[in-house]
Design an enzyme around this catalytic site. Structure first.
Site, PDB file in Angstrom:
ATOM      1  N   PHE A 129     -42.154 -17.001 -16.746  1.00 44.99           N
ATOM      2  CA  PHE A 129     -43.530 -17.093 -17.242  1.00 44.99           C
ATOM      3  C   PHE A 129     -44.517 -17.642 -16.205  1.00 44.99           C
ATOM      4  O   PHE A 129     -45.700 -17.791 -16.489  1.00 44.99           O
ATOM      5  CB  PHE A 129     -43.583 -17.945 -18.525  1.00 44.99           C
ATOM      6  CG  PHE A 129     -43.045 -19.358 -18.358  1.00 44.99           C
ATOM      7  CD1 PHE A 129     -43.843 -20.373 -17.852  1.00 44.99           C
ATOM      8  CD2 PHE A 129     -41.735 -19.657 -18.707  1.00 44.99           C
ATOM      9  CE1 PHE A 129     -43.359 -21.668 -17.694  1.00 44.99           C
ATOM     10  CE2 PHE A 129     -41.233 -20.957 -18.553  1.00 44.99           C
ATOM     11  CZ  PHE A 129     -42.054 -21.961 -18.046  1.00 44.99           C
ATOM     12  N   ARG A 139     -47.786 -37.528 -24.364  1.00 45.47           N
ATOM     13  CA  ARG A 139     -46.971 -36.348 -24.694  1.00 45.47           C
ATOM     14  C   ARG A 139     -46.795 -36.217 -26.207  1.00 45.47           C
ATOM     15  O   ARG A 139     -46.787 -35.112 -26.744  1.00 45.47           O
ATOM     16  CB  ARG A 139     -45.594 -36.444 -24.017  1.00 45.47           C
ATOM     17  CG  ARG A 139     -45.630 -36.388 -22.506  1.00 45.47           C
ATOM     18  CD  ARG A 139     -45.711 -34.990 -21.958  1.00 45.47           C
ATOM     19  NE  ARG A 139     -44.538 -34.196 -22.213  1.00 45.47           N
ATOM     20  CZ  ARG A 139     -44.336 -32.974 -21.707  1.00 45.47           C
ATOM     21  NH1 ARG A 139     -45.261 -32.426 -20.914  1.00 45.47           N
ATOM     22  NH2 ARG A 139     -43.250 -32.296 -21.983  1.00 45.47           N
ATOM     23  N   HIS A 172     -52.502 -29.867 -21.084  1.00 48.44           N
ATOM     24  CA  HIS A 172     -51.367 -30.306 -20.266  1.00 48.44           C
ATOM     25  C   HIS A 172     -51.340 -31.824 -20.223  1.00 48.44           C
ATOM     26  O   HIS A 172     -52.388 -32.461 -20.160  1.00 48.44           O
ATOM     27  CB  HIS A 172     -51.526 -29.780 -18.823  1.00 48.44           C
ATOM     28  CG  HIS A 172     -50.638 -30.477 -17.842  1.00 48.44           C
ATOM     29  ND1 HIS A 172     -49.328 -30.102 -17.613  1.00 48.44           N
ATOM     30  CD2 HIS A 172     -50.846 -31.566 -17.050  1.00 48.44           C
ATOM     31  CE1 HIS A 172     -48.784 -30.918 -16.714  1.00 48.44           C
ATOM     32  NE2 HIS A 172     -49.690 -31.814 -16.356  1.00 48.44           N
ATOM     33  N   ASN A 229     -51.637 -23.048 -25.171  1.00 46.86           N
ATOM     34  CA  ASN A 229     -51.376 -24.303 -25.873  1.00 46.86           C
ATOM     35  C   ASN A 229     -52.327 -25.428 -25.505  1.00 46.86           C
ATOM     36  O   ASN A 229     -52.025 -26.603 -25.662  1.00 46.86           O
ATOM     37  CB  ASN A 229     -49.900 -24.710 -25.738  1.00 46.86           C
ATOM     38  CG  ASN A 229     -49.483 -24.962 -24.309  1.00 46.86           C
ATOM     39  OD1 ASN A 229     -50.288 -24.822 -23.385  1.00 46.86           O
ATOM     40  ND2 ASN A 229     -48.232 -25.338 -24.112  1.00 46.86           N
ATOM     41  N   GLU A 266     -49.356 -35.739  -9.820  1.00 48.96           N
ATOM     42  CA  GLU A 266     -50.452 -34.913 -10.319  1.00 48.96           C
ATOM     43  C   GLU A 266     -51.805 -35.598 -10.101  1.00 48.96           C
ATOM     44  O   GLU A 266     -52.782 -34.946  -9.727  1.00 48.96           O
ATOM     45  CB  GLU A 266     -50.224 -34.582 -11.805  1.00 48.96           C
ATOM     46  CG  GLU A 266     -49.042 -33.633 -11.989  1.00 48.96           C
ATOM     47  CD  GLU A 266     -48.594 -33.427 -13.437  1.00 48.96           C
ATOM     48  OE1 GLU A 266     -47.613 -32.700 -13.644  1.00 48.96           O
ATOM     49  OE2 GLU A 266     -49.220 -33.989 -14.357  1.00 48.96           O
ATOM     50  N   TYR A 272     -48.062 -26.378 -10.670  1.00 47.07           N
ATOM     51  CA  TYR A 272     -46.902 -25.955 -11.456  1.00 47.07           C
ATOM     52  C   TYR A 272     -45.723 -25.562 -10.569  1.00 47.07           C
ATOM     53  O   TYR A 272     -44.865 -24.777 -10.996  1.00 47.07           O
ATOM     54  CB  TYR A 272     -47.289 -24.794 -12.379  1.00 47.07           C
ATOM     55  CG  TYR A 272     -48.000 -25.238 -13.650  1.00 47.07           C
ATOM     56  CD1 TYR A 272     -47.385 -26.102 -14.562  1.00 47.07           C
ATOM     57  CD2 TYR A 272     -49.282 -24.770 -13.962  1.00 47.07           C
ATOM     58  CE1 TYR A 272     -48.023 -26.501 -15.734  1.00 47.07           C
ATOM     59  CE2 TYR A 272     -49.931 -25.165 -15.144  1.00 47.07           C
ATOM     60  CZ  TYR A 272     -49.286 -26.030 -16.017  1.00 47.07           C
ATOM     61  OH  TYR A 272     -49.920 -26.411 -17.186  1.00 47.07           O
ATOM     62  N   LYS A 325     -56.850 -27.115 -20.832  1.00 47.31           N
ATOM     63  CA  LYS A 325     -56.674 -25.797 -20.229  1.00 47.31           C
ATOM     64  C   LYS A 325     -57.863 -24.891 -20.587  1.00 47.31           C
ATOM     65  O   LYS A 325     -58.667 -25.230 -21.467  1.00 47.31           O
ATOM     66  CB  LYS A 325     -55.339 -25.207 -20.692  1.00 47.31           C
ATOM     67  CG  LYS A 325     -54.110 -25.995 -20.175  1.00 47.31           C
ATOM     68  CD  LYS A 325     -52.819 -25.451 -20.760  1.00 47.31           C
ATOM     69  CE  LYS A 325     -51.590 -26.140 -20.172  1.00 47.31           C
ATOM     70  NZ  LYS A 325     -50.330 -25.635 -20.794  1.00 47.31           N
TER      71      LYS A 325
HETATM   72  N1  UDP Z   1     -45.079 -21.943 -20.813  1.00 49.92           N
HETATM   73  C1  UDP Z   1     -45.059 -20.611 -21.199  1.00 49.92           C
HETATM   74  N2  UDP Z   1     -43.874 -20.078 -21.643  1.00 49.92           N
HETATM   75  C2  UDP Z   1     -42.735 -20.801 -21.741  1.00 49.92           C
HETATM   76  C3  UDP Z   1     -42.753 -22.157 -21.347  1.00 49.92           C
HETATM   77  C4  UDP Z   1     -43.941 -22.703 -20.893  1.00 49.92           C
HETATM   78  O1  UDP Z   1     -46.085 -19.935 -21.130  1.00 49.92           O
HETATM   79  O2  UDP Z   1     -41.692 -20.273 -22.177  1.00 49.92           O
HETATM   80  C5  UDP Z   1     -46.333 -22.530 -20.323  1.00 49.92           C
HETATM   81  C6  UDP Z   1     -46.984 -23.426 -21.382  1.00 49.92           C
HETATM   82  O3  UDP Z   1     -48.403 -23.231 -21.307  1.00 49.92           O
HETATM   83  C7  UDP Z   1     -46.601 -24.816 -20.920  1.00 49.92           C
HETATM   84  C8  UDP Z   1     -46.594 -24.647 -19.407  1.00 49.92           C
HETATM   85  O4  UDP Z   1     -46.075 -23.336 -19.194  1.00 49.92           O
HETATM   86  O5  UDP Z   1     -47.516 -25.798 -21.385  1.00 49.92           O
HETATM   87  C9  UDP Z   1     -45.769 -25.650 -18.639  1.00 49.92           C
HETATM   88  O6  UDP Z   1     -44.449 -25.649 -19.151  1.00 49.92           O
HETATM   89  P1  UDP Z   1     -43.690 -27.023 -19.422  1.00 49.92           P
HETATM   90  O7  UDP Z   1     -42.283 -26.698 -19.746  1.00 49.92           O
HETATM   91  O8  UDP Z   1     -43.949 -27.983 -18.304  1.00 49.92           O
HETATM   92  O9  UDP Z   1     -44.382 -27.544 -20.791  1.00 49.92           O
HETATM   93  P2  UDP Z   1     -45.402 -28.768 -21.048  1.00 49.92           P
HETATM   94  O10 UDP Z   1     -45.018 -29.873 -20.110  1.00 49.92           O
HETATM   95  O11 UDP Z   1     -46.789 -28.241 -20.790  1.00 49.92           O
HETATM   96  O12 UDP Z   1     -45.203 -29.126 -22.495  1.00 49.92           O
HETATM   97 MG    MG Z   2     -44.741 -29.850 -18.054  1.00 48.91          MG
END
Ligand code: UDP
Ligand code: MG
Length: 148
Positions: free
Chosen positions: A57, A85, A115, A112, A126, A49, A9
């Site tokens: 969010f 993951r 991705h 974070n 994707e 997304y 990211k």
């Molecule tokens: N995110 C956020 N707030 C939240 C949950 C998710 O900003 O409460 C952002 C975070 O950067 C995350 C992304 O949205 O990586 C996608 O969310 P997902 O639940 O798919 O998490 P990931 O698969 O990235 O672990």
């Molecule tokens: Mg995700």
């Protein structure tokens, strides 16, 4: 073999973590099949997304992803989706195990760093979205030293 989509990211790129992240996946024994540095357009980020579009969010997430260049990659290997993951760590860096990428390099859920696809099915979607022209097929001469 299985493939996953990994994106460094904008914060990961700005903070100079590209090499470190690539190294983690390379040294594990996964194969890099595709990689590009791109500035993502808003509609493309929204598409990537789309499953999260109803979340509170979502707007902030899209702003974050379009805030600077990202590194988009395809990695291949045995169980690469689930293992990827694990290597990345929990979504919220406060909960990510130490030694994971987010556990080592991130503090906030909205910064974070990386991705990774959450299932084989989303990885396929994707990869098709980010690499419509396909990826590069090659095999390391070290293959038999990594895979039985
Ligand atoms: N995110 C956020 N707030 C939240 C949950 C998710 O900003 O409460 C952002 C975070 O950067 C995350 C992304 O949205 O990586 C996608 O969310 P997902 O639940 O798919 O998490 P990931 O698969 O990235 O672990
Ligand atoms: Mg995700």
């Amino acid at each position: 073999m299985e493939q996953t989509f990994i994106m460094i990211k904008p914060d990961g790129v700005q903070r100079g973590l590209v090499g470190e992240i690539i190294k983690t996946f390379e040294q594990k024994g996964f194969y890099l099949r595709g990689m590009k540095l791109v500035n993502v357009e808003r509609p493309f980020a929204e598409k990537h997304y789309e499953d999260l579009s109803s979340k509170p969010f979502f707007e902030g997430l899209v702003e974050y992803i379009i805030s600077g260049p990202v590194v988009a990659m395809v990695w291949e290997g045995k169980n690469v989706v689930a293992t990827g993951r694990k290597v990345i760590g929990a979504t919220n860096p406060s909960a990510s195990d130490p030694g994971t990428i987010r556990g080592s390099f991130a503090v906030e859920i909205g910064r974070n760093v990386i991705h990774g696809s959450d299932s084989v099915e989303s990885a396929k979607k994707e990869i098709a979205l980010w690499f419509p022209d396909g990826t590069v097929n090659w095999q390391s001469s070290l293959h038999p030293w990594i895979y039985e």
